[in-house]
Design an enzyme around this catalytic site. Sequence first.
Site, mmCIF file in Angstrom:
data_model
loop_
_atom_site.group_PDB
_atom_site.id
_atom_site.type_symbol
_atom_site.label_atom_id
_atom_site.label_comp_id
_atom_site.label_asym_id
_atom_site.label_seq_id
_atom_site.Cartn_x
_atom_site.Cartn_y
_atom_site.Cartn_z
ATOM 1 N N CYS A 75 0.423 -1.185 0.212
ATOM 2 C CA CYS A 75 -0.132 -0.210 0.340
ATOM 3 C C CYS A 75 1.015 0.878 -0.093
ATOM 4 C CB CYS A 75 -0.952 0.135 1.240
ATOM 5 S SG CYS A 75 -2.134 1.198 1.746
ATOM 6 N N CYS A 186 -1.490 4.156 -6.340
ATOM 7 C CA CYS A 186 -2.118 2.970 -5.267
ATOM 8 C C CYS A 186 -2.197 1.754 -6.016
ATOM 9 C CB CYS A 186 -3.343 3.641 -5.323
ATOM 10 S SG CYS A 186 -4.590 2.788 -4.353
HETATM 11 N N1 DGL Z 1 -3.843 0.715 -1.902
HETATM 12 C C1 DGL Z 1 -3.535 2.057 -1.434
HETATM 13 C C2 DGL Z 1 -2.300 2.593 -1.819
HETATM 14 O O1 DGL Z 1 -1.504 2.044 -2.498
HETATM 15 C C3 DGL Z 1 -4.411 2.859 -0.860
HETATM 16 C C4 DGL Z 1 -6.466 3.151 -1.391
HETATM 17 C C5 DGL Z 1 -6.273 4.202 0.346
HETATM 18 O O2 DGL Z 1 -6.589 3.037 1.541
HETATM 19 O O3 DGL Z 1 -6.577 5.150 0.323
HETATM 20 O O4 DGL Z 1 -1.692 3.908 -1.776
#
Ligand code: DGL
Length: 258
Positions: A75, A186
């Site tokens: 993430c 993301c």
């Molecule tokens: N998947 C997450 C990232 O790579 C973020 C999504 C979120 O929770 O806002 O930043």
Amino acid sequence: MDKKDLPIGFLDSGVGGLSVMREAIKIMPNENYIYFGDSKNAPYGVKPTKEIRDLTFNVVDFLIEKGIKGLVVACNTATSAAVSELRRVYPDIPLVGIEPAIKPAVELNRDGKILIMATPMTIKQEKFNLLLNKYKEKAEIIPIPCAGLMEFIENGVLSGKELEEYLEEKLSLYNKDDISSIVLGCTHYPFVKDTIAKIVGSNVAIMDGGEGTAREIKRRLKEKDLLTDRTETGNITIYNSLDDQRVIDLSLKLIEQS
Ligand code: DGL
């Protein structure tokens, strides 16, 4: 149990980190995997740093308690908010975070702007701005905060009119012929890569850090002689903070998506 046989842990604020885990499965099919998606507390990307850090630590503590030999913070938002603190608290575990793949996009050496789609929180963080500064002489890099985009993927919406309208609106400011590449900053966004490509056309390179991150955890485990010796296909265990079978079913479907 031999430490080599422990699973590799992956975490994300939801189902996004599976775009990284599927890359790891491709290059290390014999490993066991354990994934935690914190969909109940998603999105992380619009929360204050301290809250993201606390949520990330809760998930990491859960995974460590389950027993893991390496950890991937799959993430971008959690990485920017918590990775240095995690390294300090858990110095002994091979730990890899993810950050937007700006370097490979710059190295494509194409004419035109590099657009970086990421959560508002990732874009605000010092870590991201240091990365941006490093390359700002070499290319015109434009961050695009995409609040609301991860929710489509969390809801299993990977294509369709509503998503296209959202993306059109985000990308309409830029002339398609003037974009060299789009960096997906993301981990949720690779799941809508085809829809993004439909909007910007096939001349724009769309990059993400999933494969590079998978290679990095493999390298780190190898360095510590922690890669499994098993020859059969490994197991995948999915946890999610939402008590809802639909999110587990969606997770399994996303891993299958190539
Ligand atoms: N998947 C997450 C990232 O790579 C973020 C999504 C979120 O929770 O806002 O930043």
